[in-house]
Design a protein around this motif. Structure first.
Motif, short mmCIF file in Angstrom:
data_model
loop_
_atom_site.label_atom_id
_atom_site.label_comp_id
_atom_site.label_asym_id
_atom_site.label_seq_id
_atom_site.Cartn_x
_atom_site.Cartn_y
_atom_site.Cartn_z
N THR A 130 0.84 -1.20 0.00
CA THR A 130 0.00 0.00 0.00
C THR A 130 0.88 1.25 0.00
OG1 THR A 130 -0.07 0.16 2.42
CG2 THR A 130 -1.75 -1.22 1.35
N PRO A 131 0.35 2.37 -0.49
CA PRO A 131 1.11 3.62 -0.42
C PRO A 131 1.52 3.96 1.03
CG PRO A 131 -0.73 3.86 -1.93
CD PRO A 131 -0.91 2.54 -1.26
N ARG A 132 0.64 3.67 1.96
CA ARG A 132 0.96 3.95 3.37
C ARG A 132 2.19 3.17 3.81
NH1 ARG A 132 -3.20 3.25 8.52
NH2 ARG A 132 -1.72 3.95 10.13
N ALA A 133 2.27 1.88 3.41
CA ALA A 133 3.43 1.07 3.79
C ALA A 133 4.70 1.63 3.17
CB ALA A 133 3.22 -0.38 3.35
N ILE A 134 4.62 2.06 1.90
CA ILE A 134 5.81 2.62 1.25
C ILE A 134 6.25 3.89 1.96
CG2 ILE A 134 6.67 3.65 -0.89
CD1 ILE A 134 4.95 1.70 -2.45
N ARG A 135 5.31 4.72 2.35
CA ARG A 135 5.68 5.94 3.09
C ARG A 135 6.38 5.57 4.40
NH1 ARG A 135 0.26 7.31 1.55
NH2 ARG A 135 0.26 8.73 -0.26
N HIS A 136 5.92 4.49 5.03
CA HIS A 136 6.57 4.03 6.27
C HIS A 136 7.98 3.55 5.98
CE1 HIS A 136 6.94 2.53 10.32
NE2 HIS A 136 7.23 1.31 9.87
N TYR A 137 8.19 2.87 4.87
CA TYR A 137 9.54 2.44 4.51
C TYR A 137 10.47 3.64 4.37
CZ TYR A 137 7.20 -1.96 3.23
OH TYR A 137 6.46 -3.11 3.23
N HIS A 138 9.94 4.71 3.79
CA HIS A 138 10.74 5.93 3.70
C HIS A 138 11.05 6.48 5.10
CE1 HIS A 138 10.42 6.10 -0.59
NE2 HIS A 138 9.12 6.40 -0.63
N ALA A 139 10.04 6.49 5.95
CA ALA A 139 10.20 7.10 7.27
C ALA A 139 11.23 6.36 8.12
CB ALA A 139 8.85 7.14 7.99
N VAL A 140 11.31 5.05 7.98
CA VAL A 140 12.23 4.27 8.83
C VAL A 140 13.57 4.02 8.15
CG1 VAL A 140 10.33 3.13 10.02
CG2 VAL A 140 11.34 2.03 8.00
N GLY A 141 13.78 4.61 6.97
CA GLY A 141 15.08 4.50 6.32
C GLY A 141 15.30 3.25 5.51
N LEU A 142 14.24 2.53 5.19
CA LEU A 142 14.38 1.32 4.38
C LEU A 142 14.46 1.64 2.89
CD1 LEU A 142 12.07 -1.53 5.73
CD2 LEU A 142 14.48 -1.69 5.15
N LEU A 143 13.76 2.65 2.49
CA LEU A 143 13.66 3.00 1.08
C LEU A 143 13.95 4.49 0.94
CD1 LEU A 143 12.85 1.77 -1.69
CD2 LEU A 143 10.52 2.56 -1.23
N ALA A 144 14.94 4.81 0.12
CA ALA A 144 15.31 6.22 -0.05
C ALA A 144 14.18 7.00 -0.72
CB ALA A 144 16.59 6.32 -0.88
N GLU A 145 14.09 8.25 -0.37
CA GLU A 145 13.08 9.11 -1.01
C GLU A 145 13.43 9.25 -2.49
OE1 GLU A 145 10.37 10.72 -0.33
OE2 GLU A 145 10.12 10.42 1.83
N PRO A 146 12.47 8.98 -3.38
CA PRO A 146 12.75 9.10 -4.82
C PRO A 146 12.63 10.55 -5.29
CG PRO A 146 10.50 8.41 -4.51
CD PRO A 146 11.09 8.54 -3.13
N GLU A 147 12.94 10.72 -6.55
CA GLU A 147 12.75 12.04 -7.13
C GLU A 147 11.27 12.37 -7.18
OE1 GLU A 147 14.49 12.13 -10.98
OE2 GLU A 147 16.51 11.59 -10.29
N ARG A 148 10.98 13.64 -7.25
CA ARG A 148 9.59 14.09 -7.34
C ARG A 148 9.37 14.75 -8.69
NH1 ARG A 148 6.57 14.38 -2.44
NH2 ARG A 148 7.81 13.65 -0.65
N GLY A 149 8.18 14.61 -9.19
CA GLY A 149 7.83 15.21 -10.48
C GLY A 149 7.48 16.67 -10.33
#
Length: 285
Positions: free
Chosen positions: A22-41
């Motif tokens: 889910t998008p919420r899970a991906i945002r959590h991955y960003h918050a805990v440092g698992l997934l780097a923040e990607p570029e934004r459009g």
């Protein structure tokens, strides 16, 4: 048949749908440092590329295997590739498995010995293992747990003699119960100057003297040297544990004693250990 248009980057909703999350899970991955923040459009929304999706798929596969996000992050940190990440993760999980096995063995021992007796050191629980099951009261075991924390395993092992005698001498146990009931009545409704306190303190002193004599007759004191040797063997087991002095420990253990009960306890100590007494003193509670 021509391929459909293949985007170079996708929005978070499409990334979540592809990865099965889910998008919420991906945002959590960003918050805990698992997934780097990607570029934004240009619309300031996240856009995920191929490498981001590969990383997201690995996260989902590991999470589905029951691996915690903290462990996954630790495996990824500083790794040059997924193989190194997995090797580090396997090493970390092996270490945790060993720690869990040690905990499981400790819990197994507690179940075999019986709680809270199993929470005591082997030196103390071994002192009591010959007593019939159920002969020690829960309050006796609680007291030993407090004593071991305050005075160490040797102090608790010596105090165990008292409970052995109570468990094997019905007349002394009966008097102990009568005294405990009378002590419980020393509540806030009683004045510290009540004359009954002196009478009760004298009874307690006589009882402790009788207990000390029974211990002497039992020969339990003859194992003192053995206990001292065992204490030396186990001395290193408590290294690294935060310890306090007995005085500090007593001051930190909460006892909801009324002023009358405090005066009673003081008077018992005075009677058991008069300042001018020579030689051995009766062993205290």
């Amino acid at each position: 048949m021509p391929l459909p248009a293949i985007p170079r980057r996708v929005k978070i909703g499409d990334a979540a749908a592809f990865a099965g999350t889910t998008p919420r899970a991906i945002r959590h991955y960003h918050a805990v440092g698992l997934l780097a923040e990607p570029e934004r459009g240009s619309d300031d929304r996240r856009r995920y590329g191929y490498d981001d999706m590969i990383r997201l798929l690995w996260i989902r596969r590991m999470a589905d295997a029951g691996i915690s996000l903290d462990d996954i992050r630790a495996g990824f940190e500083g790794a040059t590739g997924i193989e190194q990440s997995l090797a580090r993760l396997e090493e970390s999980l092996a270490s945790k498995a060993a720690a869990i096995e040690a905990q499981r063995a400790a819990v197994h021992r507690l179940r075999e010995v019986g709680s809270p007796l199993g929470l005591l050191s082997p030196l103390v629980s071994g002192r009591l293992h010959d007593l019939p099951p159920g002969s020690l009261r829960p309050a006796d075991l609680d007291t030993l747990l407090v004593t071991e924390r305050t005075f160490g395993s040797l102090g608790a092992a010596l105090q165990a003699d008292r409970f052995i005698i109570l468990a094997t001498h019905p007349e002394l146990r009966a008097e102990e119960d009568r005294l405990a009931e009378a002590e419980a009545a020393l509540d806030d409704t009683m004045s510290p100057d009540d004359p009954r306190i002196e009478d009760l303190a004298a009874r307690r002193c006589a009882h402790e003297t009788a207990l000390g004599a029974a211990i002497d007759r039992s020969g339990l004191d003859e194992t003192l040297d053995l206990l001292l040797d065992q204490e030396d063997e186990h001395a290193g087991e408590e290294e690294g544990e935060a310890r306090t002095s007995p005085v500090e420990a007593v001051g930190k253990m909460p006892y909801d004693f009324s002023p009358a009960r405090v005066r009673y306890e003081e008077r018992v100590i005075e009677l058991l250990h008069p300042a001018d007494q020579d030689g051995d003193t009766p062993r205290t509670r």
